[in-house]
Design an enzyme around this catalytic site. Sequence first.
Site, PDB file in Angstrom:
ATOM      1  N   ARG A  91     -63.417 -56.513   0.347  1.00  0.00           N
ATOM      2  CA  ARG A  91     -63.592 -56.622  -1.101  1.00  0.00           C
ATOM      3  C   ARG A  91     -62.500 -57.520  -1.674  1.00  0.00           C
ATOM      4  O   ARG A  91     -61.357 -57.515  -1.178  1.00  0.00           O
ATOM      5  CB  ARG A  91     -63.476 -55.212  -1.681  1.00  0.00           C
ATOM      6  CG  ARG A  91     -63.745 -55.091  -3.160  1.00  0.00           C
ATOM      7  CD  ARG A  91     -65.204 -55.236  -3.487  1.00  0.00           C
ATOM      8  NE  ARG A  91     -65.514 -54.777  -4.827  1.00  0.00           N
ATOM      9  CZ  ARG A  91     -66.610 -55.157  -5.492  1.00  0.00           C
ATOM     10  NH1 ARG A  91     -67.470 -55.998  -4.924  1.00  0.00           N
ATOM     11  NH2 ARG A  91     -66.865 -54.695  -6.686  1.00  0.00           N
ATOM     12  N   THR A 115     -76.684 -60.931  -4.952  1.00  0.00           N
ATOM     13  CA  THR A 115     -75.855 -60.371  -3.874  1.00  0.00           C
ATOM     14  C   THR A 115     -76.791 -60.394  -2.682  1.00  0.00           C
ATOM     15  O   THR A 115     -77.962 -60.720  -2.828  1.00  0.00           O
ATOM     16  CB  THR A 115     -75.418 -58.917  -4.232  1.00  0.00           C
ATOM     17  OG1 THR A 115     -74.419 -58.962  -5.232  1.00  0.00           O
ATOM     18  CG2 THR A 115     -74.843 -58.142  -3.041  1.00  0.00           C
ATOM     19  N   THR A 175     -71.215 -60.400  -1.451  1.00  0.00           N
ATOM     20  CA  THR A 175     -71.523 -60.822  -2.816  1.00  0.00           C
ATOM     21  C   THR A 175     -70.502 -61.794  -3.394  1.00  0.00           C
ATOM     22  O   THR A 175     -69.343 -61.811  -2.960  1.00  0.00           O
ATOM     23  CB  THR A 175     -71.594 -59.570  -3.728  1.00  0.00           C
ATOM     24  OG1 THR A 175     -72.058 -59.938  -5.024  1.00  0.00           O
ATOM     25  CG2 THR A 175     -70.248 -58.892  -3.872  1.00  0.00           C
ATOM     26  N   ASN A 180     -70.922 -61.555  -6.747  1.00  0.00           N
ATOM     27  CA  ASN A 180     -71.250 -60.804  -7.961  1.00  0.00           C
ATOM     28  C   ASN A 180     -72.447 -61.428  -8.670  1.00  0.00           C
ATOM     29  O   ASN A 180     -73.534 -61.394  -8.129  1.00  0.00           O
ATOM     30  CB  ASN A 180     -70.036 -60.620  -8.876  1.00  0.00           C
ATOM     31  CG  ASN A 180     -70.277 -59.477  -9.864  1.00  0.00           C
ATOM     32  OD1 ASN A 180     -71.109 -58.607  -9.602  1.00  0.00           O
ATOM     33  ND2 ASN A 180     -69.584 -59.465 -10.975  1.00  0.00           N
ATOM     34  N   GLU A 196     -65.942 -61.288  -9.432  1.00  0.00           N
ATOM     35  CA  GLU A 196     -65.846 -59.844  -9.148  1.00  0.00           C
ATOM     36  C   GLU A 196     -64.890 -59.114 -10.099  1.00  0.00           C
ATOM     37  O   GLU A 196     -64.926 -57.887 -10.169  1.00  0.00           O
ATOM     38  CB  GLU A 196     -65.368 -59.666  -7.707  1.00  0.00           C
ATOM     39  CG  GLU A 196     -66.161 -58.644  -6.917  1.00  0.00           C
ATOM     40  CD  GLU A 196     -67.558 -59.114  -6.563  1.00  0.00           C
ATOM     41  OE1 GLU A 196     -68.507 -58.410  -6.907  1.00  0.00           O
ATOM     42  OE2 GLU A 196     -67.696 -60.187  -5.936  1.00  0.00           O
ATOM     43  N   ASP A 203     -66.292 -56.438 -12.167  1.00  0.00           N
ATOM     44  CA  ASP A 203     -66.617 -55.107 -11.635  1.00  0.00           C
ATOM     45  C   ASP A 203     -65.521 -54.084 -11.967  1.00  0.00           C
ATOM     46  O   ASP A 203     -65.706 -52.888 -11.748  1.00  0.00           O
ATOM     47  CB  ASP A 203     -66.837 -55.156 -10.110  1.00  0.00           C
ATOM     48  CG  ASP A 203     -68.269 -55.533  -9.753  1.00  0.00           C
ATOM     49  OD1 ASP A 203     -69.126 -55.571 -10.663  1.00  0.00           O
ATOM     50  OD2 ASP A 203     -68.543 -55.786  -8.564  1.00  0.00           O
ATOM     51  N   SER A 234     -67.170 -50.969  -6.328  1.00  0.00           N
ATOM     52  CA  SER A 234     -68.422 -51.635  -5.982  1.00  0.00           C
ATOM     53  C   SER A 234     -69.547 -50.607  -5.883  1.00  0.00           C
ATOM     54  O   SER A 234     -69.304 -49.412  -5.725  1.00  0.00           O
ATOM     55  CB  SER A 234     -68.248 -52.327  -4.632  1.00  0.00           C
ATOM     56  OG  SER A 234     -69.470 -52.857  -4.184  1.00  0.00           O
ATOM     57  N   GLY A 249     -78.421 -55.535  -5.870  1.00  0.00           N
ATOM     58  CA  GLY A 249     -79.059 -54.956  -7.054  1.00  0.00           C
ATOM     59  C   GLY A 249     -78.114 -54.274  -8.024  1.00  0.00           C
ATOM     60  O   GLY A 249     -78.521 -53.387  -8.765  1.00  0.00           O
ATOM     61  N   GLY A 250     -76.814 -54.657  -7.988  1.00  0.00           N
ATOM     62  CA  GLY A 250     -75.865 -54.061  -8.930  1.00  0.00           C
ATOM     63  C   GLY A 250     -75.820 -52.554  -8.773  1.00  0.00           C
ATOM     64  O   GLY A 250     -75.869 -52.037  -7.662  1.00  0.00           O
TER      65      GLY A 250
END
Length: 560
Positions: free
Chosen positions: A97, A370, A388, A390, A409, A412, A441, A461-462
């Site tokens: 990440r 993503t 991703t 994002n 990102e 997020d 995430s 898909g978030g």
Amino acid sequence: MSPGKAGVLRALLLIAVSIPAAFAADKPGKAAIASAHKLATEAGFEVLAAGGNAFDAAVAVSAALSVVEPQSSGIGGGAFFLIHRASDGKQVMVDARETAPAATDAKQYLDAKGDLDRDKSVNGALAAGIPGEAAALAFVAEHYGKLPLKKSLAPAIRLARKGFAPDTRSLMFLGLRKDVIARDPGATALFLPGGEVPKSGWVLKNPDLAHTLELIADKGHDGFYKGEFAKKLVAGVAKMGGNWNLEDLASYQVREREPIVFPYRGHTIVTAPPPSSGGIALAEMLNILQGYDLAKLDRVARTHLVVEAMRRAYRDRAEYLGDPDFVKMPVAELTSPLYAAGLRASIHPKKATPSDSLPGFMAPVQGTDTTHFSIIDADGNLAAVTQTVNLPYGAAVVVPGTGFLLNNEMDDFALKAGVPNAFGLVGGDANAPKPGRRPLSSMTPSFVIGPERTLVIGTPGGSRIITMVLEGILAWFDGDAPQQLVDNKRFHHQFLPDVISIEKDTFSLDERKALQEMGHMLSEGERPWGFMNAVDWNRKSGEVRGGSDSRGVSGTALVK
Ligand code: DON
């Protein structure tokens, strides 16, 4: 409601979920790869044919997707690699990440009035965290693969150099992000030839990205995070209004995290731990649902219970979860069957629980982009990878000469407590932006491992990622093949807004009416969501299958 203490149950759980050694011995004899792009799936098989294992293939697919699906993921973004090694049953999530740069200051994302400035949180260099993707490629190859990076990155390097024709999905997202991309000379030069969105059939050649990948292939992790390349990134980001320093890059490391592991209907679910919220939410939802015989219920009664489980799990997400290196979280409690039993007891069998009668907060969501791929190799190694940048085309900026987009990102994080991000998600202290932190995430790469059958699953898909993975797993237990379960119509609830989002035609008119009579609000969106890719293996029949979501344009599942 606070999570109950469940120390004893936890100990029992740990015993229950350890995988019998006998499973580690048997092999599928064939491999399956399902990814969002034919060229990426083929890159994976090319590397398997060269003697690689599932993890070499994962590196190849990951890198190839970063070339052919620049709207979804890339070297400028991050990833979670969930790994199951057949030889010893080792299971781990490689957390690549992005991290917040040292100069992170939440005030940078506010306007003069103190409101969150969405343009700063999603567009341009300030929106970008320190990328993790390159570190993931080097780490997974070194620690889990059999081949040198030079071999596993070769297909991606070739694709970047020779070029490929971006699919209509890529071009559609380019249209959506055109105005922002047009602000940045580096991104414009790469994606908007002549300043316009190109027509279908246009070939994207990206020699700069081929160079960057070659650097990683030659020098590994340090090729990207140290030396001349790092200097180029820091200088380029500064020119675009961001603030990274050399130490941000030099200190970046992937983290190996113990997955969230729990039993479900005689199987073991292995899924993403924090800084993903996915595994904990999935455990909460499936633990609640274990208490019902879902197969005996009609579709309306079943949807009602699944929605009530979603509502409760998403409430906890916003409240408790963040980067495990910085935030203490009640993970064992949230994932314990005892806690789920308490939540289950609060569900009325025939009436929706209004979200505003439960404590907590949360808001609406839009899935955008993503990517996820799933792999089983001939030896039974498993890889589930979600990666991703994002939003589509990330922060829409490219440091000249690098060939890749920076992620956005930072959005997020809960940049301003209680104010929704681009997915409508809110949060507070647990997910506040701080130097070095990883933003929370929803990416949920997962395995379901049973005595007879194994599933590898995930999706973009978030915040809808988690409920899609839930519905995919439930469908698999109902007997759906991978292709069927990725194609199924979807529904989603995330506590607030207090509404079930549905894809077109998810429910019949009668089913909708029955759900509304129970007190549920339904909202049908114009567009479908997600791009799920799943593979499974049946030890008894020897069958290996794959499925790639037909909502995608170039998704490809192959078994060889
Ligand atoms: O990590 C996350 O949860 C988000 N950055 C994922 C974004 C996403 O899935 C967009 N997709 N459709």
